[in-house]
Design an enzyme around this catalytic site. Sequence first.
Site, PDB file in Angstrom:
ATOM      1  N   ASP A   1       0.846  -1.189   0.000  1.00 41.34           N
ATOM      2  CA  ASP A   1       0.000   0.000   0.000  1.00 41.34           C
ATOM      3  C   ASP A   1       0.887   1.246   0.000  1.00 41.34           C
ATOM      4  O   ASP A   1       1.582   1.522   0.984  1.00 41.34           O
ATOM      5  CB  ASP A   1      -0.872  -0.032   1.267  1.00 41.34           C
TER       6      ASP A   1
ATOM      7  N   ASP B   1      -2.795   4.894  -2.536  1.00 39.97           N
ATOM      8  CA  ASP B   1      -3.780   5.492  -1.639  1.00 39.97           C
ATOM      9  C   ASP B   1      -4.170   6.896  -2.122  1.00 39.97           C
ATOM     10  O   ASP B   1      -3.288   7.722  -2.394  1.00 39.97           O
ATOM     11  CB  ASP B   1      -3.116   5.600  -0.243  1.00 39.97           C
TER      12      ASP B   1
ATOM     13  N   HIS C   1     -11.032  -1.449   4.537  1.00 36.21           N
ATOM     14  CA  HIS C   1     -10.776  -1.073   5.931  1.00 36.21           C
ATOM     15  C   HIS C   1     -11.394   0.280   6.290  1.00 36.21           C
ATOM     16  O   HIS C   1     -11.289   0.741   7.428  1.00 36.21           O
ATOM     17  CB  HIS C   1      -9.262  -1.040   6.164  1.00 36.21           C
ATOM     18  N   ASP C   2     -12.017   0.924   5.276  1.00 41.13           N
ATOM     19  CA  ASP C   2     -12.665   2.222   5.550  1.00 41.13           C
ATOM     20  C   ASP C   2     -14.187   2.114   5.514  1.00 41.13           C
ATOM     21  O   ASP C   2     -14.879   3.074   5.868  1.00 41.13           O
ATOM     22  CB  ASP C   2     -12.283   3.255   4.472  1.00 41.13           C
TER      23      ASP C   2
ATOM     24  N   GLU D   1      -6.637   4.071  -5.677  1.00 44.51           N
ATOM     25  CA  GLU D   1      -7.864   4.453  -4.959  1.00 44.51           C
ATOM     26  C   GLU D   1      -8.234   5.852  -5.442  1.00 44.51           C
ATOM     27  O   GLU D   1      -7.443   6.789  -5.289  1.00 44.51           O
ATOM     28  CB  GLU D   1      -7.631   4.449  -3.442  1.00 44.51           C
TER      29      GLU D   1
HETATM   30  O1  ISL Z   1     -13.547   6.322   4.470  1.00 45.26           O
HETATM   31  C1  ISL Z   1     -13.549   7.368   3.933  1.00 45.26           C
HETATM   32  C2  ISL Z   1     -14.114   8.569   4.542  1.00 45.26           C
HETATM   33  O2  ISL Z   1     -15.448   8.611   4.075  1.00 45.26           O
HETATM   34  C3  ISL Z   1     -12.929   7.512   2.606  1.00 45.26           C
HETATM   35  O3  ISL Z   1     -13.229   8.734   1.999  1.00 45.26           O
HETATM   36  C4  ISL Z   1     -11.420   7.461   2.820  1.00 45.26           C
HETATM   37  O4  ISL Z   1     -10.991   8.370   3.792  1.00 45.26           O
HETATM   38  C5  ISL Z   1     -10.799   7.843   1.516  1.00 45.26           C
HETATM   39  O5  ISL Z   1     -11.226   6.880   0.608  1.00 45.26           O
HETATM   40  C6  ISL Z   1      -9.287   7.804   1.649  1.00 45.26           C
HETATM   41  O6  ISL Z   1      -8.898   6.598   2.256  1.00 45.26           O
HETATM   42  C7  ISL Z   1      -7.489   6.340   2.220  1.00 45.26           C
HETATM   43  O7  ISL Z   1      -6.740   7.484   2.652  1.00 45.26           O
HETATM   44  C8  ISL Z   1      -6.865   7.876   4.016  1.00 45.26           C
HETATM   45  C9  ISL Z   1      -6.814   6.720   5.008  1.00 45.26           C
HETATM   46  O8  ISL Z   1      -7.298   7.187   6.261  1.00 45.26           O
HETATM   47  C10 ISL Z   1      -7.691   5.576   4.534  1.00 45.26           C
HETATM   48  O9  ISL Z   1      -7.594   4.478   5.445  1.00 45.26           O
HETATM   49  C11 ISL Z   1      -7.213   5.176   3.156  1.00 45.26           C
HETATM   50  O10 ISL Z   1      -7.932   4.038   2.667  1.00 45.26           O
HETATM   51  C12 ISL Z   1      -5.703   8.808   4.281  1.00 45.26           C
HETATM   52  O11 ISL Z   1      -4.507   8.132   3.949  1.00 45.26           O
END
Ligand code: ISL
Length: 546
Positions: free
Chosen positions: A95, A197, A323-324, A249
């Site tokens: 990642d 990410d 995980h989100d 992403e």
């Molecule tokens: O879960 C969310 C909030 O609604 C998503 O918008 C998420 O924050 C967004 O997709 C970005 O996620 C990624 O970047 C973030 C990290 O906290 C997340 O775990 C990661 O998947 C910042 O690095």
Amino acid sequence: MNLGDKSVYQIYIKSFKDSNGDGIGDINGITSKLDYIKGLGVDYIWITPFFLSPQEDNGYDIADYYKVDPMYGTMADLDNLITSAKNIGIELMFDMVFNHCSTDNVWFKRALEGDEKYKDYFIFKKGKKENNTPPTNWKSKFGGSAWEYVPNLDEYYLHLFHRTQADLNWDNPEVRAECANIVNFWIKKGIKGFRFDVINLISKPKEYLDDDDGDGSRFYTDGAKMHEYLRELNQVSFGKYNDIVTVGEMPSSDLENCVKYSNPKNKELSMIFDFKHLRVDYVPGNKWDNQAFDIKRLKDNLFGWQLAMSKAGGWNALFWNNHDQPRIVSRIGNDSEQYRVKSAQSLATLMYLLLGTPYIYQGEEIGMTNAYFSDISHYRDVESINVYSDLLNEGYSEKTTLEKIQAHSRDNSRTPMQWNGEELSGFSTTKPWLELNNNYQTINAEKDLNSEDSIYEYYHKILQLRKDNKLIQNGRVEELFHNDTDIIGYLRTDGQQQIKVICNLSDKELPNEFFRDGELLIGNYEDSNAKQTTIRPYEAVVIKEK
Ligand code: ISL
Ligand code: CA
């Protein structure tokens, strides 16, 4: 490379398996579960960041991209995992968090000392002239301003996420070279997959202006230099090889950009994560504003995107969970005792027989559910904790605020993996960093694998069906029964042969007006067949039509 017959298993390392009794998942824990993962039939394991980090955002705040954080193990442990996985035909996907790094990173520390070279690794701006307020009114995705003031520099730095996650300046060629070096370092270690990410946020605007009708995201999402920067990264790192899979992403992106990001002709990435199909149980634009699941919106978003992307040569990651995201079986399935298993299987059939590459998130293969913690003190996620106080300040009652957090907190997917019914569910021998879901005695891998109606086994069959079927790997998608509000159906076809996928997303038994004859490829009821007269609650049936 044929991405249509590949699949990925996502591991949130902190919550997967603790091997040394400190309550935190780790690298050796993953190694100890390789056979379990292999049994699903996946080709890659995406591991969320385990690099050196102060853990403000559970590792998405990286202090050193080349070091394994001791809480997860050592580089030797990682080398052992890489080799052990390869020995059973599984490659790893790391990642890469390149939109920002931790303020503990030596780059940022040097910037704070006023080192001009490193200040230009970040986005430092003077405050507004009149009153030295932040340069723009942009909002951080974790609440508050997206700018943090540094008194000794009398400047602000940009952080789209937590204030300890400083945005990197991708307009600086040295930053781009640093990121390419990081990818090449891990390629040399034998890594064959990379997840990038929030990569569509890296191209920032020339001018930083207030956003009068938004949080600023429209100024930096899918920015002007996105395709140039991704093509450059491709050319100087993973694009030099023909066996490395990449996925970006892309929160809040659009079709045109996502086709460009993922069409192989563009030489950017192999595929993308888009989230539109998950915007179906909250008010668009505000994930904390719950609303009843809208199957019509799911159909419009899912198939609208599928058809347009495939027509234009783009390639999707297929996923319900990560995980989100809250757990899908609680979100749009049915996590009751009666229908949890069947709805998990029906949702898997719907998603993982579409056009794209499946991503299975730890625990969905055994139907794990949302946590429904009874008090905010049980939650750990920085986003949830910040939003809880923001919502209270907006005037919501504690009860309503907690309900919102219970429905959409990222911790729903981060509770420890439930391995068995013993104390701490076989995840650890000590209290975990985040509490277990209190249903682990009834929902766990051991129980599921020994049950007559195993979700894990069903997932394995679905992935095998993909591997055995060119039509599923690369056939066209045609939606069926668009107006039906219980059934989701589609064809996978090449114009000659066709496979029909019918999924009941309701708890109703319905007359079967959806298929007649053909060869049953898979069904989630013991006696599912091509001639049945009804469709049972959460039944999924896949038929190869004559
Ligand atoms: O879960 C969310 C909030 O609604 C998503 O918008 C998420 O924050 C967004 O997709 C970005 O996620 C990624 O970047 C973030 C990290 O906290 C997340 O775990 C990661 O998947 C910042 O690095
Ligand atoms: Ca551990």
